[in-house]
Design an enzyme around this catalytic site. Structure first.
Site, PDB file in Angstrom:
ATOM      1  CB  SER A 226      -1.172  -0.123   1.100  1.00  0.00           C
ATOM      2  OG  SER A 226      -2.266   1.076   1.347  1.00  0.00           O
ATOM      3  CD  GLU A 357      -5.383  -3.156  -4.886  1.00  0.00           C
ATOM      4  OE1 GLU A 357      -5.441  -2.648  -3.629  1.00  0.00           O
ATOM      5  OE2 GLU A 357      -4.292  -4.058  -4.702  1.00  0.00           O
ATOM      6  CG  HIS A 466      -5.976  -1.971  -0.113  1.00  0.00           C
ATOM      7  ND1 HIS A 466      -4.968  -1.351  -1.540  1.00  0.00           N
ATOM      8  CD2 HIS A 466      -5.458  -0.717   0.970  1.00  0.00           C
ATOM      9  CE1 HIS A 466      -4.242  -1.003  -0.700  1.00  0.00           C
ATOM     10  NE2 HIS A 466      -4.427  -0.395   0.530  1.00  0.00           N
TER      11      HIS A 466
END
Length: 549
Positions: A226, A357, A466
């Protein structure tokens, strides 16, 4: 200290030495902790405390170490951005988001003096061992996160099982306004992207000291997820792609060079922070930082609290208040422009994403329930009101839930008529389109491997969300093995003795082969990186033509 106290202190130190591992750096002795085949040294300061006159300045190297250091506990987290939920009207969205937030660990302590790193190594290694080093950069939207969340022991233990031992290093770096200040004042002061500078200072520390822990400073792989993966990309772009010999490979999970703008684009947020912190009268010149260095940390916290928080808890979706931006120095141009200019470190890279995501980031937008609301929202958020610019996105990302995210779930998981549409557009905006553009610029110049993970697809509402790939690394899982082999040999397949494990092909512009992680009896599959090809091409064209407002 009295003679008796001195004697007791020496006795206690001798007892500690007898059972705990120690490492000598300069004239300092660091006492770590041991657990089976693993030694840990935690909370080691790698730079001077960024407080007082060093607040809002580039990190400064430590003075030589002297004396005795307890390295048995994690250091404090850097100052965190609070997570504030908006008024979410959809009960399912609220429940899912509340579940996500409850899973986020809260640091035991936060402090401005937070520039520390943690080291986990195999027991018994020496300066002659020269083991590969994995340098972990945590994620959290550049607003939350800290090194203590992650279990580096799992990585080192698995590396021993594979016969490819590595040393694990995790770095803390400044966040939010303290780590990524914005505005024209930041450009004038030349102090942008301090969090990236912290990460690089940690890498310099590794070059100087990691041999004492059994690591090889010539075999460092940077690795993040991330915001940590975006940081990996930033380290590959800094200094026009010059690594300074600090790392030789990169592994990026769910993060590439994202669409960024200049420090001036975040002026309003910086103004809000500065004014609330009590330095509004100094806005307009770099002198504002002199004022900010003089106020209390409580005033700094108050200023940070007044600004937008993480994207998935704000109506601004994936947009955050404190994005990395181009400052003319550390990041001289917006990321995508640097990618087009090919100012990229020529090193082996692994880069991949989760399939869905954008789902977690779209929960806070369940108030958007009609197509007209969707179009108004995207127009304002992505193009500053320029509807003509975003028109192609409306047709590329239709209202039809069967083509939205979570993908391949038909009409299921659509909280509102716009949820899967929002999730698809936000996932491609910040993850898939930047990744594909990045790889297309470098794939024929250097070794590149890419993946998509579709595991946990059955998760209600979120799908393969995510951060879901973290379970497959720190678990550990099969991605752990690929990571360790890549860090050791620069090839995720080299040294693989598992004849049933699939070979991960190199990504090329001609073949575009990626490794797909799946649930079920067939856990791995090779596919082509051509999914949603037209949508992502449309998104890429939009991103290149429209910097973030």
């Amino acid at each position: 200290m009295t003679l008796a106290q001195n004697t007791l202190f020496l006795v206690l130190c001798t007892a500690v030495y007898a059972v705990n591992p120690t490492v000598i750096l300069d004239n300092g002795t660091f006492i770590g902790s041991a657990l089976g085949t693993i030694d840990s040294f935690l909370g080691i300061p790698f730079a001077l405390p960024p407080v007082g006159e060093l607040r809002f300045r580039a990190p400064q190297p430590n003075d030589p170490y002297r004396g005795l250091y307890n390295a048995g506990a994690f250091g404090p987290a850097c100052i965190q951005q609070p997570l504030n939920l908006p008024d979410i009207v959809n009960p399912t969205a609220l429940s899912s988001l509340t579940e996500i937030l409850s899973a986020l660990p809260t640091p035991a302590a936060e402090d401005e003096d937070c520039l520390t790193l943690d080291i986990v190594k195999p027991a018994g290694v020496t300066s002659e061992s020269k083991l590969p080093v994995v340098y972990w950069i945590f994620g959290g939207g550049f607003e939350i996160g800290y090194s203590a969340i992650y279990n580096g022991s799992a990585i080192v233990e698995r590396s021993l099982e594979l016969g490819m031992p590595v040393v694990y290093v995790a770095v803390n770096y400044r966040l939010s306004a303290l780590g990524f200040p914005a505005g024209k004042e930041t450009r004038e002061a030349g102090n942008g992207n301090l969090g990236f500078q912290d990460q690089r200072e940690g890498l310099r520390w590794v070059q100087k000291y990691i041999a004492a822990f059994g690591g090889d400073p010539t075999k460092v792989m940077i690795w993040g997820e991330s915001a940590g993966a975006i940081s990996v990309a930033a380290q590959m772009l800094m200094n026009n792609g010059d690594t300074e010999g600090l790392f030789r490979a990169a592994f990026a999970e769910s993060g590439s060079p994202i669409p960024t703008n200049t420090v001036e684009s975040n002026q309003a947020i910086m103004d809000k922070f500065v004014t609330t912190a009590g330095c509004g009268d100094e806005l307009g010149s770099s002198a504002v930082f002199d004022c900010l260095r003089s106020v209390s940390i409580e005033a700094i916290r108050t200023g940070i609290n007044a600004t937008p928080g993480l994207g998935f808890v704000e109506y601004t979706s994936i947009y955050r208040g404190w994005n990395p931006t181009s400052d003319g120095v550390t990041i001289p141009e917006p990321f995508l422009q640097m990618v087009l200019n090919s100012n990229i470190a020529n090193i082996p890279l692994v880069s991949g994403d989760c399939d869905d995501e954008g789902t977690a980031f779209s929960l806070s937008n369940s108030n958007i329930t009609t197509s007209s609301e969707f179009e108004d929202y995207i127009t304002e958020l992505c193009a500053g009101g320029n509807r003509i610019a975003v028109e192609p996105l409306f047709s590329a990302y239709p209202e039809d839930p069967t083509v939205g995210s979570p993908y391949d779930t038909g009409t299921k998981n659509n909280l509102t008529s716009q949820f899967k549409r929002l999730a698809s557009i936000s996932g491609d905006f910040f993850f898939e389109a930047p990744r594909r553009l990045f790889l297309q610029r470098i794939a024929d110049k250097q070794p590149v491997y890419s993946y998509i993970t579709k595991r946990m697809k059955s998760q209600p509402v979120l799908g393969a969300f995510h951060t879901s790939d973290l379970f497959n690394v720190f678990g550990p899982g099969d991605m752990t093995d690929y990571l360790i082999r890549f860090a050791t040999t620069l090839d995720p397949n080299s040294g693989n003795t598992n004849v049933t494990e699939i070979q991960w092909p190199r990504y090329t512009l001609e073949g575009k082969k990626i490794l797909t992680f799946l649930d079920g009896k067939v856990p791995l599959r090779i596919e082509e990186d051509t999914f949603r090809d037209e949508e992502i091409k449309t998104m890429t064209k939009f991103l290149l033509a429209n910097p973030l407002p």
